[in-house]
Write a protein that holds these residues in place. Structure first.
Motif, short mmCIF file in Angstrom:
data_model
loop_
_atom_site.label_atom_id
_atom_site.label_comp_id
_atom_site.label_asym_id
_atom_site.label_seq_id
_atom_site.Cartn_x
_atom_site.Cartn_y
_atom_site.Cartn_z
N VAL A 11 0.87 -1.19 0.00
CA VAL A 11 0.00 0.00 0.00
C VAL A 11 0.90 1.23 0.00
O VAL A 11 1.78 1.37 0.85
CB VAL A 11 -0.93 0.00 1.24
CG1 VAL A 11 -1.80 1.24 1.26
CG2 VAL A 11 -1.78 -1.26 1.25
N ARG A 12 0.67 2.10 -0.98
CA ARG A 12 1.50 3.29 -1.13
C ARG A 12 0.68 4.54 -0.84
O ARG A 12 -0.52 4.57 -1.09
CB ARG A 12 2.05 3.36 -2.55
CG ARG A 12 2.91 2.16 -2.90
CD ARG A 12 3.51 2.31 -4.26
NE ARG A 12 2.47 2.31 -5.29
CZ ARG A 12 2.58 1.70 -6.46
NH1 ARG A 12 3.68 1.06 -6.77
NH2 ARG A 12 1.61 1.76 -7.33
N PRO A 13 1.34 5.57 -0.35
CA PRO A 13 0.62 6.82 -0.04
C PRO A 13 0.18 7.57 -1.29
O PRO A 13 0.74 7.38 -2.36
CB PRO A 13 1.63 7.64 0.75
CG PRO A 13 2.95 7.09 0.39
CD PRO A 13 2.75 5.64 -0.01
N VAL A 14 -0.83 8.41 -1.11
CA VAL A 14 -1.29 9.31 -2.16
C VAL A 14 -1.18 10.73 -1.63
O VAL A 14 -1.02 10.96 -0.44
CB VAL A 14 -2.75 9.01 -2.59
CG1 VAL A 14 -2.83 7.64 -3.24
CG2 VAL A 14 -3.69 9.12 -1.43
N SER A 15 -1.29 11.69 -2.52
CA SER A 15 -1.17 13.08 -2.11
C SER A 15 -2.45 13.57 -1.42
O SER A 15 -3.51 12.98 -1.57
CB SER A 15 -0.89 13.96 -3.33
OG SER A 15 -1.93 13.84 -4.26
N HIS A 16 -2.31 14.61 -0.65
CA HIS A 16 -3.42 15.30 0.02
C HIS A 16 -4.20 14.39 0.98
O HIS A 16 -5.42 14.48 1.07
CB HIS A 16 -4.38 15.92 -1.00
CG HIS A 16 -3.70 16.74 -2.05
ND1 HIS A 16 -3.09 17.93 -1.76
CD2 HIS A 16 -3.52 16.53 -3.37
CE1 HIS A 16 -2.56 18.43 -2.87
NE2 HIS A 16 -2.81 17.59 -3.86
N SER A 17 -3.49 13.54 1.70
CA SER A 17 -4.18 12.60 2.59
C SER A 17 -4.96 13.32 3.69
O SER A 17 -6.04 12.86 4.07
CB SER A 17 -3.21 11.58 3.19
OG SER A 17 -2.21 12.22 3.93
N ASP A 18 -4.45 14.43 4.20
CA ASP A 18 -5.18 15.16 5.24
C ASP A 18 -6.53 15.67 4.73
O ASP A 18 -7.54 15.54 5.41
CB ASP A 18 -4.35 16.34 5.77
CG ASP A 18 -3.14 15.88 6.57
OD1 ASP A 18 -3.17 14.74 7.08
OD2 ASP A 18 -2.17 16.65 6.66
N ALA A 19 -6.53 16.22 3.54
CA ALA A 19 -7.78 16.71 2.95
C ALA A 19 -8.74 15.56 2.71
O ALA A 19 -9.96 15.68 2.91
CB ALA A 19 -7.50 17.46 1.65
N ARG A 20 -8.21 14.41 2.30
CA ARG A 20 -9.06 13.24 2.05
C ARG A 20 -9.67 12.73 3.36
O ARG A 20 -10.83 12.31 3.38
CB ARG A 20 -8.26 12.15 1.36
CG ARG A 20 -7.82 12.54 -0.03
CD ARG A 20 -6.83 11.53 -0.59
NE ARG A 20 -6.18 12.02 -1.78
CZ ARG A 20 -6.37 11.51 -2.98
NH1 ARG A 20 -7.18 10.51 -3.17
NH2 ARG A 20 -5.73 12.01 -4.02
N LEU A 21 -8.90 12.76 4.44
CA LEU A 21 -9.43 12.34 5.74
C LEU A 21 -10.54 13.28 6.20
O LEU A 21 -11.56 12.84 6.73
CB LEU A 21 -8.33 12.29 6.79
CG LEU A 21 -7.41 11.08 6.74
CD1 LEU A 21 -6.26 11.25 7.73
CD2 LEU A 21 -8.18 9.80 7.04
#
Length: 82
Positions: A11-21
């Motif tokens: 599993v790899r990270p994606v951008s803007h994870s805070d906004a997605r949360l």
């Protein structure tokens, strides 16, 4: 909420994870599984400021194991025993 999954199941990270949360919290989600940090560092399960419990996973198989019903996990262990 999205993560990318490699061919190996990592599993790899994606951008803007805070906004997605934040958006997931607005939609009523209470749990999210995030990619474990690179370099062997792992995140512990934690509650974000948005009220979502986040849990780190490194491979898709970890997520499947967590979501599998307890009786199914027990049956796999029994079947795998010598």
């Amino acid at each position: 909420f999205r993560s990318e999954i490699g061919l190996s199941g990592r599993v790899r990270p994606v951008s803007h994870s805070d906004a997605r949360l934040k958006e997931a919290a607005k939609l009523g989600f209470t749990e999210a599984w995030l990619p474990a940090r690179a370099g062997g560092q792992t995140r512990r399960a934690a509650r974000s400021g948005d009220g979502i419990t986040t849990t780190p996973i490194a491979y898709l198989s970890e997520l499947v194991e967590r979501l599998a019903p307890a009786d199914r996990r027990r049956m796999r262990r029994i079947a795998a025993a010598p």
